[in-house]
Enzyme design. Structure first.
Site, PDB file in Angstrom:
ATOM      1  N   SER A 160     -12.205  11.069   5.814  1.00  0.00           N
ATOM      2  CA  SER A 160     -11.566  11.931   6.772  1.00  0.00           C
ATOM      3  C   SER A 160     -12.469  11.853   7.917  1.00  0.00           C
ATOM      4  O   SER A 160     -12.674  11.291   8.774  1.00  0.00           O
ATOM      5  CB  SER A 160     -11.669  13.345   6.141  1.00  0.00           C
ATOM      6  OG  SER A 160     -10.898  14.382   6.821  1.00  0.00           O
TER       7      SER A 160
ATOM      8  N   ASP B 280      -0.709  13.205   1.713  1.00  0.00           N
ATOM      9  CA  ASP B 280      -1.896  14.145   2.843  1.00  0.00           C
ATOM     10  C   ASP B 280      -1.356  15.018   3.507  1.00  0.00           C
ATOM     11  O   ASP B 280      -0.593  14.734   4.519  1.00  0.00           O
ATOM     12  CB  ASP B 280      -2.798  12.857   3.252  1.00  0.00           C
ATOM     13  CG  ASP B 280      -3.934  13.424   3.638  1.00  0.00           C
ATOM     14  OD1 ASP B 280      -4.016  14.612   4.116  1.00  0.00           O
ATOM     15  OD2 ASP B 280      -4.802  12.599   3.967  1.00  0.00           O
TER      16      ASP B 280
ATOM     17  N   HIS C 258      -5.298  14.586   0.270  1.00  0.00           N
ATOM     18  CA  HIS C 258      -6.167  14.194   0.956  1.00  0.00           C
ATOM     19  C   HIS C 258      -7.595  13.902   0.134  1.00  0.00           C
ATOM     20  O   HIS C 258      -8.492  13.173   0.708  1.00  0.00           O
ATOM     21  CB  HIS C 258      -6.803  15.377   2.088  1.00  0.00           C
ATOM     22  CG  HIS C 258      -7.503  15.055   3.129  1.00  0.00           C
ATOM     23  ND1 HIS C 258      -7.287  13.925   4.087  1.00  0.00           N
ATOM     24  CD2 HIS C 258      -8.744  15.488   3.642  1.00  0.00           C
ATOM     25  CE1 HIS C 258      -8.282  14.031   4.775  1.00  0.00           C
ATOM     26  NE2 HIS C 258      -9.142  14.964   4.586  1.00  0.00           N
TER      27      HIS C 258
END
Length: 260
Positions: free
Chosen positions: A98, A213, A241
């Site tokens: 991320s 996601d 995610h």
């Protein structure tokens, strides 16, 4: 083994170093607003396969110092460079999740991939991340009820079912950050475009991204793949995610295969 490394005067980062002196080194960079402990299910497995595994908490997060300044991608990349130099890391696999993927991308561009032989982007927040609308909503909640913000982020994190104890543990990771660093990273992710950095990556790159996601859309992974010359994109069919946990067996298999 945990240790603190000074990255600039008055600022130390917490670094977890498992299985030093063994084979290939994998350096994990966590996502927002978490810390290195998000990779527990990698740290449980990969050292037993012969890898040296290192986790680094960014400034402002986890067990690292929490200064009021330094929350921009150049400084965060420079922090990473300081750890690489002081620990004399070479020929490593750098794996960023991320916003940690975004930091890793800036590191590769700004420091010409110093010490890195391969890159892993895990649901990486690049080339862009939070929309202005999402950022403003997050900032408003963070300023008055940060635990509620972390709970909301957790609610959108996973595609697969997570037990309530697991969710509470995950929320606790985010609450180890400072409020000001949590907010500063929201602004940074809102305001930065890493498209030019992607083109500067010149090592083999594995891109792993959950197709469900809701935090960083799968289209971002497709754009990364288009912009990074030596890249391979692996969609995770049953993940949001949090693919490092949701499909951890496949995730660990792929990263071990790629790193080896």
């Amino acid at each position: 083994m945990g240790e603190y490394i000074t990255v600039e005067p008055g600022v130390k980062l917490y670094v977890e170093d498992l299985n030093p002196g063994s084979g290939k080194t994998i350096v994990f960079i966590h996502g927002w607003p978490l810390n290195h402990k998000q990779f527990e299910y990698q740290f449980d497995v990969l050292p037993a396969l012969g890898f040296r595994v290192i986790g680094i908490d960014w400034r402002g997060f986890g067990n690292s110092d929490k200064p009021y300044t330094g929350y921009d991608f150049d400084r965060l990349a420079d922090d990473l460079r300081a750890v690489f130099e002081q620990k004399q890391l070479q020929n490593v696999v750098l794996a960023g999740h991320s916003a940690g993927g975004a930091i890793s991308i800036r590191y590769m561009a700004r420091h010409q991939g110093h010490g890195v032989s391969k890159l892993v982007l895990i649901a990486a927040a690049a080339p862009t991340s939070f929309t202005p609308e999402t950022a403003e909503r997050y900032l408003a909640v963070n300023s008055g009820d940060r635990p509620n913000l972390i709970r909301h982020v957790t609610d959108s994190f996973f595609f697969r079912y997570a037990t309530e104890p697991f969710r509470e543990w995950f929320i606790s990771l985010g609450l180890q950050a400072a409020g000001w660093s949590t907010a500063a990273m929201i602004r940074l992710l809102r305001d930065t475009n890493l498209a030019n950095d992607l083109a500067a990556i010149n090592v083999p790159t594995l891109i792993m991204h959950g197709i469900h996601d809701q935090v960083v859309p799968f289209a971002m992974a497709q754009e990364q793949h288009a912009r990074i010359p030596q890249s391979r994109l692996v969609p995770f069919q049953y993940s949001g995610h949090g693919l490092f946990w949701e499909e951890r067996e496949e995730f660990n298999r792929l990263i071990a295969e790629f790193a080896g």
